[in-house]
Design a protein around this motif. Structure first.
Motif, PDB file in Angstrom:
ATOM      1  N   PHE A 125       0.772  -1.075  -0.047  1.00 54.19           N
ATOM      2  CA  PHE A 125      -0.069  -0.175  -0.062  1.00 54.19           C
ATOM      3  C   PHE A 125       0.912   1.187  -0.057  1.00 54.19           C
ATOM      4  N   HIS A 130      -2.339   8.779   0.692  1.00 51.99           N
ATOM      5  CA  HIS A 130      -3.878   9.195   1.000  1.00 51.99           C
ATOM      6  C   HIS A 130      -3.632  10.763   1.211  1.00 51.99           C
ATOM      7  N   TYR A 248      -1.094   6.016   3.282  1.00 51.86           N
ATOM      8  CA  TYR A 248      -0.996   5.431   2.396  1.00 51.86           C
ATOM      9  C   TYR A 248      -2.352   4.588   1.828  1.00 51.86           C
ATOM     10  N   GLU A 249      -2.338   4.077   0.721  1.00 49.93           N
ATOM     11  CA  GLU A 249      -3.702   3.333   0.379  1.00 49.93           C
ATOM     12  C   GLU A 249      -3.326   2.305  -0.615  1.00 49.93           C
ATOM     13  N   TYR A 267     -14.060   1.489   3.733  1.00 48.74           N
ATOM     14  CA  TYR A 267     -12.754   1.195   3.576  1.00 48.74           C
ATOM     15  C   TYR A 267     -12.310   0.804   2.250  1.00 48.74           C
ATOM     16  N   LYS A 268     -13.129   0.293   1.356  1.00 47.52           N
ATOM     17  CA  LYS A 268     -12.938  -0.307   0.107  1.00 47.52           C
ATOM     18  C   LYS A 268     -12.415  -1.568   0.352  1.00 47.52           C
ATOM     19  N   LEU A 294      -8.576   0.426   2.856  1.00 49.17           N
ATOM     20  CA  LEU A 294      -7.953   1.654   3.786  1.00 49.17           C
ATOM     21  C   LEU A 294      -7.637   1.304   5.069  1.00 49.17           C
ATOM     22  N   GLN A 295      -7.882   0.122   5.535  1.00 48.23           N
ATOM     23  CA  GLN A 295      -7.492  -0.070   6.915  1.00 48.23           C
ATOM     24  C   GLN A 295      -6.047  -0.838   6.941  1.00 48.23           C
ATOM     25  N   THR A 296      -5.247   0.081   6.519  1.00 47.15           N
ATOM     26  CA  THR A 296      -3.916  -0.463   6.367  1.00 47.15           C
ATOM     27  C   THR A 296      -2.983  -0.731   7.804  1.00 47.15           C
TER      28      THR A 296
END
Length: 318
Positions: A125, A130, A248-249, A267-268, A294-296
């Motif tokens: 990611f 982001h 980051y994503e 969160y995609k 998105l929940q990295t």
């Protein structure tokens, strides 16, 4: 050549997947658009991992480390040695452009075309920041990556963020002589802040060595300043540099072009079976942090190493 498995991403989890495939006599190829463990290579030079060395190991290969927790340089050395020991089949500096599925997968890269029965996406990611989404974010004064403190010595800098990357940058730059201001969106730092760093940053703020604005959001950026809304007050801060450590994503566009569906959960999060890591696309799997959308902060090296055995076991069962 047609492979049993093509792995996209040459980080620790991609390497772990290759090793598991090799142990099960499956032909595999890793395609990596940068250097081996490219994300770790791009970490700040003096970064220290939160995890201890034994939690970063692959396939029980010892990770010898003198310090309690390893740093970037030691991690690069370790994963390079693991890759060499297992003689991994990896093509570096070769970006995957498209993945098409028919009876098997056709993978087109910046250099070649490959075929495979299975695909593992272990793309991490770290490549896409982001964004804040504010006016002036694309100005040269702003950077979403931090390498080392020296360029910011004796400069006015603003660091945006509440996570480890922001706090580490703020402390390192302060100790190299920078005048540091922190902008934090919430009322406090993240609960995931490294325990040995938390008292350091809190004490620097308390004594006034680092200025901090909590409950604050960035409104706009100019060539020489940043405007912040802080506790219902508009503040303009003159600055030479801005480090936007806002996280980051994953490359969601790449996932969707490969056919992976993203959940409408805020969160995609990609669709996948948590038991097998197979996505909605048959024979296409996710491994590592990319699985969290998105929940990295959900998946790390230490808890996603198991994805390798989950995926290979499922492939073997078919």
């Amino acid at each position: 050549m047609k492979y049993d498995i093509i792995i996209v991403g040459g980080g620790p989890i991609g390497i772990a997947c290759f090793i598991e495939a090799k142990k099960n006599n499956l032909s595999a190829l890793i395609l990596e658009k940068g250097t081996i463990t490219n994300s770790i290579y791009n970490y700040p030079l003096d970064m220290t991992f939160f995890s201890t060395s034994e939690k970063l190991t692959i396939n029980d290969i010892p990770f010898n480390c003198i310090a309690p927790k390893p740093g970037r340089k030691e991690a690069l050395e370790y994963y390079r040695n693991v890759a060499n020991y297992y003689d991994i089949n990896i093509n570096l500096y070769e970006e995957v452009l498209t993945i098409d599925k028919s009876d098997y997968f056709t993978v087109t890269t910046s250099k070649n075309t490959y075929f495979s029965d299975n695909i593992i996406l272990a793309t991490g990611f770290y490549d896409i920041p982001h964004l804040l989404g504010v006016e002036g974010e694309n100005l040269p004064i702003v950077s979403h990556y931090y390498k080392e403190a020296h360029p910011y010595a004796f400069q006015n800098i603003v660091v945006i963020g509440a996570n480890n990357s922001a706090v580490d940058a703020a402390l390192e730059c302060y100790r190299k002589g920078a005048n540091v201001t922190l902008i934090v969106r919430g009322s406090e730092f993240t609960s995931r802040l490294k325990y040995w760093v938390k008292p350091d940053i809190e004490n620097r703020i308390k004594e006034g060595a680092i200025k901090a604005y909590f409950n604050s959001t960035v409104e706009k950026i100019s060539h020489t300043s940043i405007t912040v809304q802080s506790n219902h007050e508009t503040i303009t801060i003159e600055t030479d540099h801005i480090l936007a450590m806002t996280g980051y994503e994953p490359n969601f566009n790449f996932l969707e072009r490969a056919g992976v569906l993203l959940q409408d959960d805020g969160y995609k999060t990609p669709f996948y079976n948590p038991e097998t890591m197979e996505t909605n696309v048959k024979d296409l799997y996710l491994a590592g942090v990319v699985s969290g959308g998105l929940q990295t902060n959900i998946w790390f090296i230490e808890n996603s190493r198991v994805h390798a055995s989950q995926i290979i076991n499922h492939i073997q069962s078919k």
